[in-house]
Design an enzyme around this catalytic site. Structure first.
Site, mmCIF file in Angstrom:
data_model
loop_
_atom_site.group_PDB
_atom_site.id
_atom_site.type_symbol
_atom_site.label_atom_id
_atom_site.label_comp_id
_atom_site.label_asym_id
_atom_site.label_seq_id
_atom_site.Cartn_x
_atom_site.Cartn_y
_atom_site.Cartn_z
ATOM 1 N N THR A 228 0.839 -1.203 0.000
ATOM 2 C CA THR A 228 0.000 0.000 0.000
ATOM 3 C C THR A 228 0.873 1.252 0.000
ATOM 4 O OG1 THR A 228 -1.851 -1.071 1.069
ATOM 5 C CG2 THR A 228 -1.564 1.259 1.552
ATOM 6 N N GLY A 258 -10.339 -2.835 3.216
ATOM 7 C CA GLY A 258 -9.343 -2.755 4.287
ATOM 8 C C GLY A 258 -9.424 -1.443 5.041
ATOM 9 N N THR A 279 -0.030 1.294 6.843
ATOM 10 C CA THR A 279 0.101 0.118 5.980
ATOM 11 C C THR A 279 0.264 -1.111 6.865
ATOM 12 O OG1 THR A 279 1.459 -1.026 4.355
ATOM 13 C CG2 THR A 279 2.598 0.574 5.733
ATOM 14 N N GLY A 282 -4.943 -4.900 7.181
ATOM 15 C CA GLY A 282 -6.016 -3.931 7.372
ATOM 16 C C GLY A 282 -6.951 -4.243 8.512
HETATM 17 N N1 ASP Z 1 -3.615 -2.086 4.697
HETATM 18 C C1 ASP Z 1 -3.855 -2.684 3.409
HETATM 19 C C2 ASP Z 1 -5.133 -3.470 3.461
HETATM 20 O O1 ASP Z 1 -5.309 -4.221 4.395
HETATM 21 C C3 ASP Z 1 -2.769 -3.588 2.959
HETATM 22 C C4 ASP Z 1 -1.400 -2.966 2.879
HETATM 23 O O2 ASP Z 1 -1.045 -2.117 3.719
HETATM 24 O O3 ASP Z 1 -0.652 -3.328 1.967
HETATM 25 O O4 ASP Z 1 -5.917 -3.375 2.545
#
Ligand code: ASP
Length: 360
Positions: A228, A258, A279, A282
């Site tokens: 992300t 997320g 990030t 999620g």
């Molecule tokens: N936080 C993001 C999600 O869960 C994933 C990520 O940080 O890559 O959608």
């Protein structure tokens, strides 16, 4: 003979003048140029970005690959910083920086988005203005080239904060946002990554830790990273902004949303406290309301950004088994980037103009 206005006319007139004065005050306070008059236009400005966190050592990046990540983070920082330097707003800077990362296939956002269980793309994004507390978010969009621009459109041009799925797509299309053909998004790397996740029957975070995740049998850990992207910035007017954009997690259920587009979970900005973009897994960030938690600690417990951000990521999130990190900035341009994973793609240009990019 004296001419006297009837009393009711006087009152109406006064009311009218008051309403006009009120409207002018609102306009004056809301417009960025007015902000520059009410708040010093020489406020220290700064920017920070992230491109995901996770078990990055396992990636065994070659020096050339590591450089490619760092170069793109630098390009994103420079795009946002140039806007801040020229007197643009933090919201403009956040959008510009995130668009660079969305256009690059190295990161799990925009063009490089991971695939869902059914092999489709479902992207989420959010942006928040720390001055007005206005926010915009979109979730589950499949054809929008730059989801962060769509989130901004929702913030600026709708009565709503959060639009999802086909409604969000239609809203953006009607307003001329750039739509991309599905072939633009589907890279061979993402197809192979989904295939591995399907074979192992796992749900993978793009740069995830192995905690709670099942490593693929072939030992290929390239997908064990969160990818992300996010940005926080403070501009010359002293206004903070935060934005986050993601494709979510590999092999996710269709319709899964997320933390990234959820205001207060993966994204939050408030001039009184800080701007945050997260990030990680999620679900953990949603349960812990991470971004708002950092802000609330600063507001209610009067603790500084360093203590608030580090406590929430390294103590509270970690204790609950949550994995990931965040970038956070206060109104003085102080930057914190805590993470509890092996690494986090991150970078900043601080208030002295010094550029710093790091992975581990
Ligand atoms: N936080 C993001 C999600 O869960 C994933 C990520 O940080 O890559 O959608």
């Amino acid at each position: 003979m004296k001419f006297r206005l009837p009393i009711p006319f006087h009152k109406k007139c006064l009311q009218g003048i008051l309403i006009i004065l009120e409207m002018l005050a609102v306009l004056f306070l809301e417009s960025p140029s007015a902000q520059s008059q009410t708040v010093s236009a020489n406020h220290p400005f700064a920017i920070a970005v992230h491109g995901g966190a996770g078990s990055l050592k396992k990636l065994n990046l070659t020096p050339a690959q590591e450089q490619a990540y760092k170069d793109t983070l630098t390009l994103a920082l420079q795009a946002g910083y140039a806007i801040l330097k020229n007197g643009g707003t933090s919201v403009d800077a956040v959008v510009a920086a995130i668009r660079v990362l969305e256009d690059c296939t190295l990161f799990n956002a925009g063009r490089g988005s991971v695939l869902t269980h059914e092999g489709t793309i479902e992207m989420d994004a959010a942006i928040m203005n720390g001055h007005s507390l206005k926010a915009g978010a979109i979730a589950g969009v499949k054809t929008i080239k730059n989801p962060i621009t769509a989130a901004r459109l929702v913030m600026d041009s709708s009565k709503f904060v959060f639009l999802s799925g086909s409604g969000a797509e239609a809203f953006c299309r009607d307003r001329g946002i750039v739509i991309a053909d599905t072939s633009y998004f589907y890279t061979s790397f993402r197809r192979a990554q989904l295939q591995r996740a399907l074979t192992g029957d796992t749900v993978l975070v793009d740069h995830s830790d192995t905690t709670g995740m099942v490593e693929p049998a072939d030992g290929n850990t390239a997908e064990y990273k969160f990818g992300t992207v996010g940005c926080v910035a403070v501009d010359r007017y002293g206004n903070l902004a935060a934005g986050t954009s993601t494709g979510g997690i590999v092999n996710k259920n269709n319709g899964r949303i997320g933390d990234s587009p959820l205001i207060g979970c993966g994204t939050y900005a408030n001039n009184k406290t800080c701007a945050v973009s997260c990030t990680g897994r999620g679900e953990d960030f949603i349960r812990n309301v991470v971004a708002y938690d950092i802000s609330a600690l600063m507001q209610y417990r009067i603790i500084n950004l360093h203590d608030a951000a580090n406590y929430v990521i390294k103590t509270k999130l970690t204790a609950g088994g949550g994995r990931g990190g965040c970038i956070a900035m206060d109104k003085n341009g102080h930057i914190e980037m805590p993470f509890n994973t092996e690494g986090m793609f991150r970078g900043s240009i601080n208030t002295s103009g010094v550029l710093h990019v790091a992975i581990f």
